[in-house]
Design a protein around this motif. Structure first.
Motif, short mmCIF file in Angstrom:
data_model
loop_
_atom_site.label_atom_id
_atom_site.label_comp_id
_atom_site.label_asym_id
_atom_site.label_seq_id
_atom_site.Cartn_x
_atom_site.Cartn_y
_atom_site.Cartn_z
N ARG A 1 12.45 -28.92 -19.20
CA ARG A 1 11.43 -29.43 -18.30
C ARG A 1 11.80 -30.81 -17.75
O ARG A 1 11.45 -31.13 -16.60
CB ARG A 1 10.10 -29.48 -19.05
CG ARG A 1 8.99 -30.26 -18.38
CD ARG A 1 7.72 -30.17 -19.21
NE ARG A 1 6.70 -31.08 -18.71
CZ ARG A 1 6.42 -32.27 -19.25
NH1 ARG A 1 7.11 -32.69 -20.31
NH2 ARG A 1 5.49 -33.03 -18.75
N SER A 2 12.51 -31.62 -18.53
CA SER A 2 12.79 -32.99 -18.13
C SER A 2 14.26 -33.23 -17.80
O SER A 2 14.67 -34.38 -17.67
CB SER A 2 12.37 -33.96 -19.25
OG SER A 2 13.11 -33.69 -20.44
N MET A 3 15.04 -32.16 -17.66
CA MET A 3 16.47 -32.33 -17.41
C MET A 3 16.78 -32.31 -15.92
O MET A 3 16.08 -31.66 -15.15
CB MET A 3 17.27 -31.21 -18.11
CG MET A 3 17.24 -31.27 -19.62
SD MET A 3 18.20 -29.93 -20.36
CE MET A 3 19.86 -30.50 -20.03
N PRO A 4 17.83 -33.00 -15.50
CA PRO A 4 18.29 -32.86 -14.11
C PRO A 4 18.72 -31.44 -13.81
O PRO A 4 19.03 -30.66 -14.72
CB PRO A 4 19.50 -33.83 -14.05
CG PRO A 4 19.31 -34.76 -15.20
CD PRO A 4 18.60 -34.00 -16.25
N SER A 5 18.77 -31.12 -12.54
CA SER A 5 19.01 -29.74 -12.14
C SER A 5 20.33 -29.20 -12.66
O SER A 5 20.39 -28.08 -13.18
CB SER A 5 18.98 -29.64 -10.61
OG SER A 5 19.30 -28.34 -10.18
N THR A 6 21.40 -29.98 -12.56
CA THR A 6 22.72 -29.49 -12.99
C THR A 6 22.75 -29.20 -14.47
O THR A 6 23.22 -28.13 -14.91
CB THR A 6 23.80 -30.52 -12.62
OG1 THR A 6 23.76 -30.78 -11.21
CG2 THR A 6 25.18 -30.00 -13.00
N LEU A 7 22.26 -30.15 -15.28
CA LEU A 7 22.24 -29.93 -16.73
C LEU A 7 21.35 -28.75 -17.11
O LEU A 7 21.67 -27.99 -18.02
CB LEU A 7 21.77 -31.20 -17.43
CG LEU A 7 22.72 -32.40 -17.41
CD1 LEU A 7 22.07 -33.59 -18.10
CD2 LEU A 7 24.04 -32.06 -18.06
N ARG A 8 20.24 -28.60 -16.39
CA ARG A 8 19.35 -27.50 -16.69
C ARG A 8 20.02 -26.15 -16.42
O ARG A 8 19.85 -25.20 -17.19
CB ARG A 8 18.06 -27.63 -15.88
CG ARG A 8 17.03 -26.56 -16.22
CD ARG A 8 15.66 -26.87 -15.65
NE ARG A 8 15.69 -26.94 -14.21
CZ ARG A 8 15.52 -28.05 -13.51
NH1 ARG A 8 15.35 -29.20 -14.14
NH2 ARG A 8 15.55 -28.04 -12.18
N LYS A 9 20.79 -26.07 -15.34
CA LYS A 9 21.49 -24.81 -15.04
C LYS A 9 22.53 -24.48 -16.11
O LYS A 9 22.69 -23.32 -16.50
CB LYS A 9 22.14 -24.90 -13.66
CG LYS A 9 21.15 -24.91 -12.50
CD LYS A 9 21.86 -25.01 -11.16
CE LYS A 9 20.86 -25.01 -10.01
NZ LYS A 9 21.53 -25.15 -8.69
N ILE A 10 23.24 -25.51 -16.57
CA ILE A 10 24.23 -25.29 -17.63
C ILE A 10 23.55 -24.81 -18.90
O ILE A 10 24.02 -23.88 -19.58
CB ILE A 10 25.03 -26.58 -17.89
CG1 ILE A 10 25.86 -26.95 -16.65
CG2 ILE A 10 25.94 -26.42 -19.10
CD1 ILE A 10 26.56 -28.28 -16.77
N GLY B 1 13.89 -38.30 -22.20
CA GLY B 1 14.12 -37.20 -23.12
C GLY B 1 15.53 -37.10 -23.65
O GLY B 1 16.01 -35.99 -23.91
N TRP B 2 16.22 -38.23 -23.87
CA TRP B 2 17.59 -38.16 -24.37
C TRP B 2 17.64 -37.62 -25.79
O TRP B 2 18.61 -36.96 -26.18
CB TRP B 2 18.25 -39.54 -24.29
CG TRP B 2 18.65 -39.91 -22.90
CD1 TRP B 2 18.09 -40.85 -22.09
CD2 TRP B 2 19.71 -39.31 -22.13
NE1 TRP B 2 18.72 -40.88 -20.86
CE2 TRP B 2 19.73 -39.94 -20.86
CE3 TRP B 2 20.63 -38.30 -22.39
CZ2 TRP B 2 20.62 -39.60 -19.87
CZ3 TRP B 2 21.53 -37.95 -21.40
CH2 TRP B 2 21.53 -38.60 -20.16
N GLY B 3 16.62 -37.92 -26.57
CA GLY B 3 16.61 -37.37 -27.92
C GLY B 3 16.52 -35.86 -27.92
O GLY B 3 17.25 -35.17 -28.65
N LEU B 4 15.61 -35.31 -27.07
CA LEU B 4 15.50 -33.86 -26.98
C LEU B 4 16.77 -33.24 -26.42
O LEU B 4 17.20 -32.17 -26.88
CB LEU B 4 14.30 -33.50 -26.08
CG LEU B 4 12.91 -33.83 -26.63
CD1 LEU B 4 11.85 -33.42 -25.61
CD2 LEU B 4 12.66 -33.12 -27.95
N ARG B 5 17.39 -33.90 -25.46
CA ARG B 5 18.62 -33.35 -24.87
C ARG B 5 19.74 -33.30 -25.90
O ARG B 5 20.52 -32.34 -25.96
CB ARG B 5 19.04 -34.18 -23.66
CG ARG B 5 18.04 -34.12 -22.51
CD ARG B 5 18.49 -35.01 -21.37
NE ARG B 5 17.39 -35.22 -20.42
CZ ARG B 5 17.47 -35.97 -19.34
NH1 ARG B 5 18.61 -36.61 -19.06
NH2 ARG B 5 16.44 -36.11 -18.54
#
Length: 572
Positions: A76-85, A283-287
């Protein structure tokens, strides 16, 4: 008629076997007895398999729910590129069969395995892994994508006004999560958790890969053993299959009962999609946690499998001098077992995917736009069959197409290509129908009525109107069926023609014979095919959506003009 042959008849013979245990003897007998079902609870090994499967299914579903919630909120809180990966990695876990994941973990964790060689660990260091505790962790890592997919859409559907109202009234982030997020996400949690439990309880892949190594009896492996012992114990296989069906159905019924207790509506005319919280909650901890989760769930087993596929010998280990591509070269030799098995499964998958997509299109059209009793029956059968694990349906095919009364009719299909192909279609068809129903629910019946008024027959309506409007779903159905059939293990293990093993059966046999490198090479080729098909499907669907978007304005204008003309005719 198609569903009767593919689903109703096999499951009917399975139920008959439970109360008529001698029905499939060489001399059939209709003597009634409920002993087969009672044997499930009187035999200690059968009872242990039921209890183990229940406990492992429940605990793995709980683990999967926690992990799936973590990745859904992270996305939910990730940039588009990271979310796609991240989504790609989760889709790969979702499509990868459980027995492939299990074999990767065995390569990593066993004595003398990759972890032991990398860190110079002594024998016995991983004894904890080869217990129910280790198994349930691996199962949770395999099933969390079910919860993730259910949670992702549910999170997007929650109105941000509700969250803002809670924060304005002084609620902390933790209290917002407990008092707003959790109650509204209950349907998604229940949906993902119930599917994860059903998968864990009726999964044949982990049972086939883990049970011989860990000596943990599971119900699906008990069914398989009952059909592969001498003499074949049909009654026990049928009784255990009924237990699987009952438990799975109860899990889904519990979900429906809970959802009826109150309303969980979160979408209205003023709802907006939840957006990224931005710098306030990066959200770096969650990532970081989600990245570690994906590394453990996918990177470790797949990386271990790839490493083992390059070893000349297992005893040579990870030394650079022990690396070779000989196993891949042998696999692609035309006369080799691996290439022939891949060709067989590819042929099965191609035919099953085409037939399934075609039948699903026709059945969904009948169920959506023809209000008949047949449509209602189709709806009930397809919904109920989705709760039946693949191994149970495969057992039904063993009973149905190996019966003595089929001998005079020359219809004993057991052990033939026909029987295995029909089983593949039967396992995929209910899911394909439900997917097509979702797409057809967005089609206005007025389009079909107008075509019928202008003289179009059913075939023309399907070809010229229905198919163009649902072709993206049809493509998805085709690809999902193809990849699922390529790695399908329960039906393949129980129904394949003698001497003609499909691709998943050959992979399992290599690992069971401790030919780790050969089995790992086969597995990696299969995974590359699955990932390639995922990429091809994504490209096709993206291209189709872009083409649809360019034509949307013209289509909308044409529909408005048609509506105006219709209103003028109605007024006249």
């Amino acid at each position: 008629m198609v569903l009767a042959v593919l689903i109703v008849y096999p499951l009917g013979t399975l139920l008959l076997q439970i109360v008529f245990p001698h029905l499939f003897d060489f001399i059939p007998s209709w003597k009634f007895s409920f002993t087969p079902f009672l044997q499930v609870f009187s035999d200690s090994q059968n009872l242990d398999s039921v209890i183990n499967s229940l406990l492992l299914g429940l605990i793995s579903a709980l683990i999967a729910t926690v992990l799936g919630t973590l990745t859904a909120f992270t996305a939910r809180s990730m940039p588009s590129t990271l979310r796609k990966i991240m989504e790609l990695a989760i889709w790969v876990i979702f499509f990868t069969p459980s027995y492939v994941i299990a074999e990767g973990w065995l390569i990593l964790m066993q004595d003398g395995g990759i972890a032991a060689q990398l860190f110079h660990l002594q024998n016995g260091w991983s004894s904890w892994f080869f217990t129910s505790q280790g198994l349930v962790i691996v199962m949770g890592l395999r099933y969390f994508p079910f919860v993730h997919f259910a949670m992702t859409q549910a999170i997007q559907n929650i109105s941000p006004q509700l969250l803002s109202a809670a924060r304005i009234l002084g609620a902390s982030r933790w209290k917002v999560f407990l008092r707003v997020w959790m109650p509204l996400l209950a349907p998604a949690w229940l949906s993902g958790a119930s599917i994860a439990f059903a998968e864990g309880f009726g999964d044949f892949g982990f049972a086939a890969a883990i049970t011989p190594q860990m000596q943990i009896p599971l119900i699906t492996y008990q069914i398989y053993s009952a059909l592969n012992q001498a003499p074949v114990n049909y009654s026990v296989a049928a009784g255990l299959s009924l237990v699987v069906v009952i438990v799975t159905a109860l899990a889904l019924m519990l979900q429906f009962w809970w959802l009826k207790k109150r309303s969980y509506s979160t979408i209205n005319s003023g709802s907006k999609e939840v957006t990224s919280p931005g710098k306030r909650n990066n959200g770096w901890g969650l990532r970081t946690l989600s990245g570690l989760l994906l590394l453990v769930a996918l990177g470790l087993p797949v990386g271990s499998t790839f490493s083992a596929s390059l070893w000349k010998t297992w005893s040579g280990g990870i030394s650079i001098t022990n690396w070779t591509f000989a196993h891949y070269s042998a696999l692609f030799a035309y006369s080799g077992d691996g290439f022939q098995a891949l060709l067989r499964s590819g042929g099965y998958a191609l035919v099953a995917a085409f037939v399934t997509a075609l039948l699903a299109l026709f059945m969904a059209w009948h169920m959506s736009f023809r209000n008949t009793s047949v449509g209602k029956i189709l709806n009930v059968v397809t919904m109920s069959t989705m709760a039946i694990p693949g191994v149970v349906l495969a057992v039904g095919f063993v009973f149905a197409w190996n019966a003595t009364w089929l001998i005079p009719l020359h219809l004993v299909l057991y052990g033939t290509y026909w029987c295995l192909g029909l089983a593949y279609i039967a396992g995929s068809l209910p899911y394909a129908v439900r997917l097509q129903l979702g797409a057809m629910s967005q089609i206005s019946p007025n389009l079909l009525s107008a075509a019928q008024v202008l003289g179009a027959k059913s075939g023309v309506i399907l070809r010229e109107i229905i198919l163009p409007l649902v072709k993206t779903t049809a493509i998805s159905t085709f690809l999902i069926t193809f990849t699922g059939t390529l790695f399908e293990l329960p039906a393949s293990s129980l129904l394949y023609p003698a001497g003609q093993p499909p691709f998943p059966v050959l992979i399992a046999s290599k690992f069971n014979a401790f030919e780790w490198s050969e089995g790992a090479a086969l597995t990696m080729v299969g995974l590359v095919i699955v990932i390639g098909l995922y990429g091809a499907g994504s490209f096709m669907l993206t291209r189709e959506k872009s083409m649809t978007g360019s034509e949307e304005a013209d289509t909308t204008r044409t529909m408005k003009e048609t509506a105006n003309e219709t209103m003028q005719v109605a007024s006249t």
